[in-house]
Scaffold this active site. Sequence first.
Site, PDB file in Angstrom:
ATOM      1  N   ARG A   8      -8.784  -0.821   4.289  1.00  0.00           N
ATOM      2  CA  ARG A   8      -7.955   0.226   3.700  1.00  0.00           C
ATOM      3  C   ARG A   8      -6.577  -0.318   3.348  1.00  0.00           C
ATOM      4  O   ARG A   8      -5.959   0.149   2.397  1.00  0.00           O
ATOM      5  CB  ARG A   8      -7.766   1.384   4.693  1.00  0.00           C
ATOM      6  CG  ARG A   8      -8.993   2.261   4.857  1.00  0.00           C
ATOM      7  CD  ARG A   8      -8.647   3.460   5.715  1.00  0.00           C
ATOM      8  NE  ARG A   8      -7.339   3.956   5.350  1.00  0.00           N
ATOM      9  CZ  ARG A   8      -6.449   4.452   6.184  1.00  0.00           C
ATOM     10  NH1 ARG A   8      -6.716   4.551   7.472  1.00  0.00           N
ATOM     11  NH2 ARG A   8      -5.286   4.876   5.762  1.00  0.00           N
ATOM     12  N   LYS A  67       0.840  -1.204   0.000  1.00  0.00           N
ATOM     13  CA  LYS A  67       0.000   0.000   0.000  1.00  0.00           C
ATOM     14  C   LYS A  67       0.879   1.260   0.000  1.00  0.00           C
ATOM     15  O   LYS A  67       0.660   2.169  -0.803  1.00  0.00           O
ATOM     16  CB  LYS A  67      -0.890   0.011   1.256  1.00  0.00           C
ATOM     17  CG  LYS A  67      -1.589   1.338   1.498  1.00  0.00           C
ATOM     18  CD  LYS A  67      -2.494   1.300   2.708  1.00  0.00           C
ATOM     19  CE  LYS A  67      -1.847   1.696   4.006  1.00  0.00           C
ATOM     20  NZ  LYS A  67      -1.512   3.128   4.140  1.00  0.00           N
ATOM     21  N   ASN A  68       1.868   1.292   0.892  1.00  0.00           N
ATOM     22  CA  ASN A  68       2.649   2.521   1.052  1.00  0.00           C
ATOM     23  C   ASN A  68       3.640   2.766  -0.085  1.00  0.00           C
ATOM     24  O   ASN A  68       4.262   3.825  -0.147  1.00  0.00           O
ATOM     25  CB  ASN A  68       3.384   2.518   2.397  1.00  0.00           C
ATOM     26  CG  ASN A  68       2.421   2.763   3.547  1.00  0.00           C
ATOM     27  OD1 ASN A  68       1.226   3.032   3.333  1.00  0.00           O
ATOM     28  ND2 ASN A  68       2.915   2.665   4.774  1.00  0.00           N
ATOM     29  N   ASP A 107       4.393   0.760  12.202  1.00  0.00           N
ATOM     30  CA  ASP A 107       3.248   0.037  11.630  1.00  0.00           C
ATOM     31  C   ASP A 107       3.199  -1.432  12.046  1.00  0.00           C
ATOM     32  O   ASP A 107       2.266  -2.142  11.672  1.00  0.00           O
ATOM     33  CB  ASP A 107       3.281   0.135  10.090  1.00  0.00           C
ATOM     34  CG  ASP A 107       2.844   1.514   9.593  1.00  0.00           C
ATOM     35  OD1 ASP A 107       2.353   2.319  10.404  1.00  0.00           O
ATOM     36  OD2 ASP A 107       2.998   1.783   8.379  1.00  0.00           O
ATOM     37  N   ARG A 118      -0.350  14.554  13.404  1.00  0.00           N
ATOM     38  CA  ARG A 118       0.241  14.337  12.071  1.00  0.00           C
ATOM     39  C   ARG A 118       0.197  15.570  11.164  1.00  0.00           C
ATOM     40  O   ARG A 118      -0.510  15.603  10.153  1.00  0.00           O
ATOM     41  CB  ARG A 118      -0.443  13.158  11.378  1.00  0.00           C
ATOM     42  CG  ARG A 118      -0.195  11.866  12.087  1.00  0.00           C
ATOM     43  CD  ARG A 118      -0.856  10.696  11.406  1.00  0.00           C
ATOM     44  NE  ARG A 118      -0.041  10.126  10.344  1.00  0.00           N
ATOM     45  CZ  ARG A 118      -0.381   9.036   9.681  1.00  0.00           C
ATOM     46  NH1 ARG A 118      -1.502   8.431   9.956  1.00  0.00           N
ATOM     47  NH2 ARG A 118       0.406   8.551   8.753  1.00  0.00           N
ATOM     48  N   CYS A 162      -5.890  12.903  13.069  1.00  0.00           N
ATOM     49  CA  CYS A 162      -6.332  11.544  12.769  1.00  0.00           C
ATOM     50  C   CYS A 162      -6.188  10.742  14.044  1.00  0.00           C
ATOM     51  O   CYS A 162      -5.625  11.215  15.024  1.00  0.00           O
ATOM     52  CB  CYS A 162      -5.562  10.943  11.609  1.00  0.00           C
ATOM     53  SG  CYS A 162      -3.970  10.281  12.049  1.00  0.00           S
TER      54      CYS A 162
HETATM   55  C1  UD1 Z   1       4.032   7.005   6.565  1.00  0.00           C
HETATM   56  C2  UD1 Z   1       3.237   5.761   6.287  1.00  0.00           C
HETATM   57  C3  UD1 Z   1       2.608   5.235   7.572  1.00  0.00           C
HETATM   58  C4  UD1 Z   1       3.670   5.070   8.656  1.00  0.00           C
HETATM   59  C5  UD1 Z   1       4.507   6.336   8.810  1.00  0.00           C
HETATM   60  C6  UD1 Z   1       5.686   6.158   9.748  1.00  0.00           C
HETATM   61  C7  UD1 Z   1       2.516   6.073   3.983  1.00  0.00           C
HETATM   62  C8  UD1 Z   1       1.401   6.349   3.034  1.00  0.00           C
HETATM   63  N1  UD1 Z   1       2.216   6.079   5.299  1.00  0.00           N
HETATM   64  O1  UD1 Z   1       3.114   8.000   7.045  1.00  0.00           O
HETATM   65  O2  UD1 Z   1       1.993   3.980   7.291  1.00  0.00           O
HETATM   66  O3  UD1 Z   1       3.034   4.796   9.892  1.00  0.00           O
HETATM   67  O4  UD1 Z   1       5.030   6.748   7.538  1.00  0.00           O
HETATM   68  O5  UD1 Z   1       6.502   5.131   9.317  1.00  0.00           O
HETATM   69  O6  UD1 Z   1       3.639   5.817   3.583  1.00  0.00           O
HETATM   70  N2  UD1 Z   1       5.577  14.905  10.863  1.00  0.00           N
HETATM   71  C9  UD1 Z   1       5.621  16.248  11.153  1.00  0.00           C
HETATM   72  N3  UD1 Z   1       5.469  17.134  10.112  1.00  0.00           N
HETATM   73  C10 UD1 Z   1       5.312  16.729   8.828  1.00  0.00           C
HETATM   74  C11 UD1 Z   1       5.290  15.347   8.546  1.00  0.00           C
HETATM   75  C12 UD1 Z   1       5.429  14.457   9.593  1.00  0.00           C
HETATM   76  O7  UD1 Z   1       5.763  16.654  12.293  1.00  0.00           O
HETATM   77  O8  UD1 Z   1       5.172  17.576   7.933  1.00  0.00           O
HETATM   78  C13 UD1 Z   1       5.721  13.921  11.968  1.00  0.00           C
HETATM   79  C14 UD1 Z   1       4.492  13.047  12.160  1.00  0.00           C
HETATM   80  O9  UD1 Z   1       3.497  13.667  12.938  1.00  0.00           O
HETATM   81  C15 UD1 Z   1       5.081  11.822  12.809  1.00  0.00           C
HETATM   82  C16 UD1 Z   1       6.482  11.718  12.156  1.00  0.00           C
HETATM   83  O10 UD1 Z   1       6.742  13.003  11.615  1.00  0.00           O
HETATM   84  O11 UD1 Z   1       5.244  12.032  14.187  1.00  0.00           O
HETATM   85  C17 UD1 Z   1       6.592  10.693  11.062  1.00  0.00           C
HETATM   86  O12 UD1 Z   1       5.510  10.846  10.144  1.00  0.00           O
HETATM   87  P1  UD1 Z   1       5.633  10.515   8.602  1.00  0.00           P
HETATM   88  O13 UD1 Z   1       6.847   9.698   8.335  1.00  0.00           O
HETATM   89  O14 UD1 Z   1       5.465  11.779   7.837  1.00  0.00           O
HETATM   90  O15 UD1 Z   1       4.347   9.613   8.382  1.00  0.00           O
HETATM   91  P2  UD1 Z   1       3.532   9.530   7.066  1.00  0.00           P
HETATM   92  O16 UD1 Z   1       4.449   9.785   5.929  1.00  0.00           O
HETATM   93  O17 UD1 Z   1       2.279  10.314   7.177  1.00  0.00           O
END
Ligand code: UD1
Length: 416
Positions: free
Chosen positions: A396, A22-23, A304, A121, A116
Amino acid sequence: MQKLAIQGGIPLRGEVRISGAKNAALPIMCASLLTRDTLQLSNVPDLHDAATMRKLLVQMGVTATAEHGTMTLCGAQVDKLEAPYDMVKTMRAAILVLGPLVARFGEARVSLPGGCAIGSRPVDLHIKGLQAMGATISIEHGYIHARAKRLKGARIFFDIVSVTGTENLMMAAALADGVTVLENAAREPEVVALADCLRAMGAQISGDGTDTVTITGVEKLHGAAHRIMPDRIESGTFLVAAAATGGSITLTDTRADILETVLEKLTEAGARIRTGGDRIHLEMSGRPRSVNLRTAPYPAFPTDMQAQFMALNAVADGSAMVVETIFENRFMHVQELRRLGAQIAVEGNTCVVRGVDHLEGATVMATDLRASACLVIAGLVARGETVIDRIYHLDRGYEHIEAKLSQLGANIRRIK
Ligand code: UD1
């Protein structure tokens, strides 16, 4: 609302094919926005999130066909540069259209995702990165409105490692003017898969899989064919389910090299694991041993997989400490596991799980994708019947989960 009913206590046995990730599929689908030509993807999983992403791309003007795991996407007629709230709120990965849209069309309107279940996030790193590349960004009526004549290469440092942040900026930089260097970038295998697809489309990217990714922008990208990599989280989920039930299973079409920390933890729990080619075999006899965990960005233990290991620890011999360092509210499964008889204490981002001799079936509620997987594993282990409500979360991210588990001998059925 659909539910799953599981009669627990049957060890999983047999062979199961792992689906496309998925990711990896979601960002790679968004790469179709970067070119007028056709992107042909194979091994695309049949998941709600992939269907939602396809719907979003079609709304923007992408033509899309999907059949037997092959998806053909063509962005020649994209004319609506917007991701609306109702799509972004159900699937945060919709933020991944932002970078490609600004890079190719000079404009995008993408709804802010909002909170969420697993935490706040934010997407500030995506926004700051695009601003560093010269985009003007305003937040209007809950939407991110980004504009740029042509993005310019920049040096961007992530103060938190972000998977989709790295992916969004990598796609944006692929069409930017000049060189972009992403520092403290995510090293997840799905980032490498996206880079592979972009390279096949003509992008110049190096360093993916390390914390410094360098992208030299090109004027234009072209079409390509790409096969979606196996889902390491689905792989891990089946392995934990087999270990927790004392079973013996073989995964096919998977990759052991991207599951190292998970396989190590399973071995520590007492499982015997053999890997070779695209297969992983796991055998477990007797009760698992408790394993301590600390989630962190790849290659460390994945957030995850935290919830699934919590179900295993719930029935393991001993006590385990589980520390969640990525998301601030990712222990919602704990309350539900307690309803099955698990003994878990929570303090901030740390849980102490004292393994009990057995769990007992009950009605529980799924709260997010991986929490649902945890409850399925707990249901497979528990005595008697477990009914899991709100399983749309599961659909999902897990392809045909009850069919796959039934194939492994589980007594599981969907109640519509
Ligand atoms: C992706 C994965 C999700 C997984 C996560 C962490 C996809 C579609 N989803 O989610 O399954 O659980 O990585 O491995 O690939 N953060 C900020 N600011 C930002 C972006 C992130 O503060 O602009 C923080 C988030 O709140 C979190 C951390 O960074 O605490 C990591 O998040 P991130 O790696 O961005 O997760 P996703 O990419 O949303």
